[in-house]
Design an enzyme around this catalytic site. Structure first.
Site, PDB file in Angstrom:
ATOM      1  N   GLU A 196     -16.398   4.394   2.723  1.00  0.00           N
ATOM      2  CA  GLU A 196     -15.059   4.742   2.263  1.00  0.00           C
ATOM      3  C   GLU A 196     -15.072   5.506   1.097  1.00  0.00           C
ATOM      4  OE1 GLU A 196     -12.796   1.190   2.102  1.00  0.00           O
ATOM      5  OE2 GLU A 196     -13.817   0.312   3.926  1.00  0.00           O
ATOM      6  N   ASP A 202     -13.856   6.863   5.765  1.00  0.00           N
ATOM      7  CA  ASP A 202     -12.591   6.278   5.746  1.00  0.00           C
ATOM      8  C   ASP A 202     -11.713   6.475   4.408  1.00  0.00           C
ATOM      9  OD1 ASP A 202     -10.363   4.877   6.198  1.00  0.00           O
ATOM     10  OD2 ASP A 202     -11.188   2.982   7.113  1.00  0.00           O
ATOM     11  N   ASN A 225       0.849  -1.338   0.010  1.00  0.00           N
ATOM     12  CA  ASN A 225       0.225  -0.013  -0.070  1.00  0.00           C
ATOM     13  C   ASN A 225       0.923   1.364  -0.024  1.00  0.00           C
ATOM     14  OD1 ASN A 225      -2.502  -1.591   0.319  1.00  0.00           O
ATOM     15  ND2 ASN A 225      -2.023  -1.720   2.611  1.00  0.00           N
ATOM     16  N   HIS A 281     -14.676  -1.670   5.105  1.00  0.00           N
ATOM     17  CA  HIS A 281     -13.756  -2.468   5.741  1.00  0.00           C
ATOM     18  C   HIS A 281     -13.817  -3.176   6.997  1.00  0.00           C
ATOM     19  CE1 HIS A 281      -9.377  -2.728   7.589  1.00  0.00           C
ATOM     20  NE2 HIS A 281      -9.112  -3.142   6.332  1.00  0.00           N
ATOM     21  N   HIS A 304      -7.370   4.506   1.564  1.00  0.00           N
ATOM     22  CA  HIS A 304      -6.732   4.395   0.269  1.00  0.00           C
ATOM     23  C   HIS A 304      -6.512   5.583  -0.367  1.00  0.00           C
ATOM     24  CE1 HIS A 304      -6.241  -0.105   0.941  1.00  0.00           C
ATOM     25  NE2 HIS A 304      -7.362   0.098   1.709  1.00  0.00           N
ATOM     26  N   LYS A 364      -0.540   3.616   4.645  1.00  0.00           N
ATOM     27  CA  LYS A 364      -0.457   3.172   3.586  1.00  0.00           C
ATOM     28  C   LYS A 364       0.275   4.334   2.601  1.00  0.00           C
ATOM     29  CE  LYS A 364      -4.141   0.236   4.103  1.00  0.00           C
ATOM     30  NZ  LYS A 364      -5.500  -0.047   4.639  1.00  0.00           N
ATOM     31  N   SER A 379     -11.124  -0.781  -1.184  1.00  0.00           N
ATOM     32  CA  SER A 379      -9.792  -1.490  -1.366  1.00  0.00           C
ATOM     33  C   SER A 379      -9.946  -2.902  -2.051  1.00  0.00           C
ATOM     34  CB  SER A 379      -9.207  -1.808   0.241  1.00  0.00           C
ATOM     35  OG  SER A 379     -10.304  -2.584   0.735  1.00  0.00           O
TER      36      SER A 379
END
Ligand SMILES: *Cc1c(COP(=O)(O)O)cnc(C)c1O
Length: 389
Positions: A178, A208, A46, A134, A211, A242, A182
């Site tokens: 998110e 969130d 990541n 997640h 990523h 990440k 992911s």
């Protein structure tokens, strides 16, 4: 009598399904890993901006570091004697970067998602979460006393209907989502989520950006920066583990939310804070983030090439980010494709249940700015050879 027999049975079952996990020791060399005697392009990291692999950054940091700041343990929770000055400095910097009132940093993104919802969402709250959030957020929802409803992934019509039906029945609703997902590498429509939350005064928004932080937005703050909606997100979360090549999770929020979490969030209160030297490293990289535009653009170019290369080979593509999945279906197929790509010099791992639903096992290519266009061309070519058989 083998006291572990019941565990071994379960492990055998996982193995027969192709779902047994192993830890593979790996050496690291720039954007490559060395595992099982092979040097392979690392497609399972990541480190999206290539910062963790960049030795010159480490050297610069070490040269600037005051030896007195080389503290490897905080020796207590922040609520006790472990509140080093650097913590507040990093949090002030974060809130300033985002233009929000306050920020709070946690030991990891997992702590963050495990702890915030149980602290702020009581029995009178309903959490409405995207189906693909997640595992750490799911665990947070499970630990909270709040009720929970999931909506189909990115289905804004269904979310709108749920909010319309439920907003009068609960004291508060928190939408949990998110920004970049992911497993599919697709994005959320944060503007629409903000529209929803503004429609009702008892609806809050939790996003969130694990990523996306570092990767999107003019200053690398994430998708909310790119979509111009930082202000409207009540709990804007991200991780340093990440793209930022460090460790920790964070929320930018109101001053009141910060103070409340300090008083009520169990993973914050009952765990020793990250080492002060680690916070210095985070601070060092945060200072460079807005200047990393070249890396962000290079990563976007590589990602676009891989996605279109795979589309040309006939693979469907939902991703529009640096996370590019290739669906295999059965776990065993994903395991075989991964091992063939590894033999060809590409370190990619199969993603299997319970991380993704049964029957949707896949390979997941995570690209980093340390890669080259030639790396991507070679990868596309290897996928073509392996899947043509
Ligand atoms: C990786 C991840 C986390 C966990 O963050 P860590 O800092 O690795 O603990 C949380 N949320 C999402 C969406 C993630 O992908």
């Amino acid at each position: 009598m083998d006291r572990d027999a019941y565990l071994k049975e379960e492990l055998c079952r996982l193995e027969s399904e192709g779902n047994l996990r192993h830890l593979t020791p790996a050496g690291h060399e720039g954007s490559h890993v060395i595992a099982e005697g092979r040097k392979m392009l690392n497609l399972s990291s990541n480190d999206y901006l290539g910062l963790a692999a960049d030795v010159s950054l480490r050297r610069e940091f070490m040269e600037r570091l005051d030896p007195g700041d080389f503290v490897m343990s905080s020796s207590s929770s922040r609520s006790l004697s472990g509140e080093f000055p650097v913590y507040g400095q990093v949090e002030d910097k974060l809130s300033e970067m985002f233009g929000k009132e306050a920020a709070l940093v946690f030991n990891s993104g997992y702590h963050m998602n495990l702890g915030i919802l149980p602290a702020v969402a009581g029995k009178d709250t309903l959490v409405v979460a995207d189906k693909l959030v997640h595992a750490s957020m799911i665990d947070g929802i499970r630990l909270s006393a709040a009720g929970a409803i999931r909506f189909r992934h990115n289905d804004m019509t269904q979310l709108g209907n749920i909010l319309e039906k439920e907003h009068g029945r609960h004291r508060r609703i928190i939408i949990a989502a998110e920004s970049v997902y992911s497993m599919d590498g697709d994005r959320a429509d944060l503007r629409m989520l903000c529209e929803f939350k503004k429609r009702y005064d008892n609806v809050f928004l939790y996003v969130d950006e694990a990523h996306a932080f570092g990767v999107f937005g003019e200053n690398g703050l994430g998708l909310a920066e790119e979509q111009g909606c930082i202000r409207d997100i009540d709990y804007l979360c991200g991780t340093f583990g990440k793209a930022l090549a460090s460790m920790g999770g964070f929320v930018v929020c109101s001053r009141t939310v910060r103070e409340y979490l300090i008083n009520r969030m169990r993973p914050f209160i009952f765990s020793t804070a990250l080492p002060p030297v680690n916070w210095r490293w985070t601070e060092f990289l945060l200072g460079k983030l807005s200047g990393m535009k070249d890396r962000r653009e290079h990563l976007a170019m590589l990602s676009a090439r891989l996605r279109s290369g795979l589309e040309d080979l006939g693979f469907g593509m939902v991703s529009d980010t640096q996370i590019v999945p290739l669906t295999a279906g059965e776990s065993k197929v994903a395991v075989r494709l991964a091992s063939e790509l590894q033999a060809a010099g590409f370190f990619v791992l199969p993603v299997r249940p319970p991380t993704v639903p049964e029957g949707s096992s896949r390979l997941r290519f995570s690209l980093t700015a340390g890669m080259t266009a030639a790396d991507i061309a070679a990868l596309t070519d290897a996928v073509r050879k392996i899947t043509a058989l």
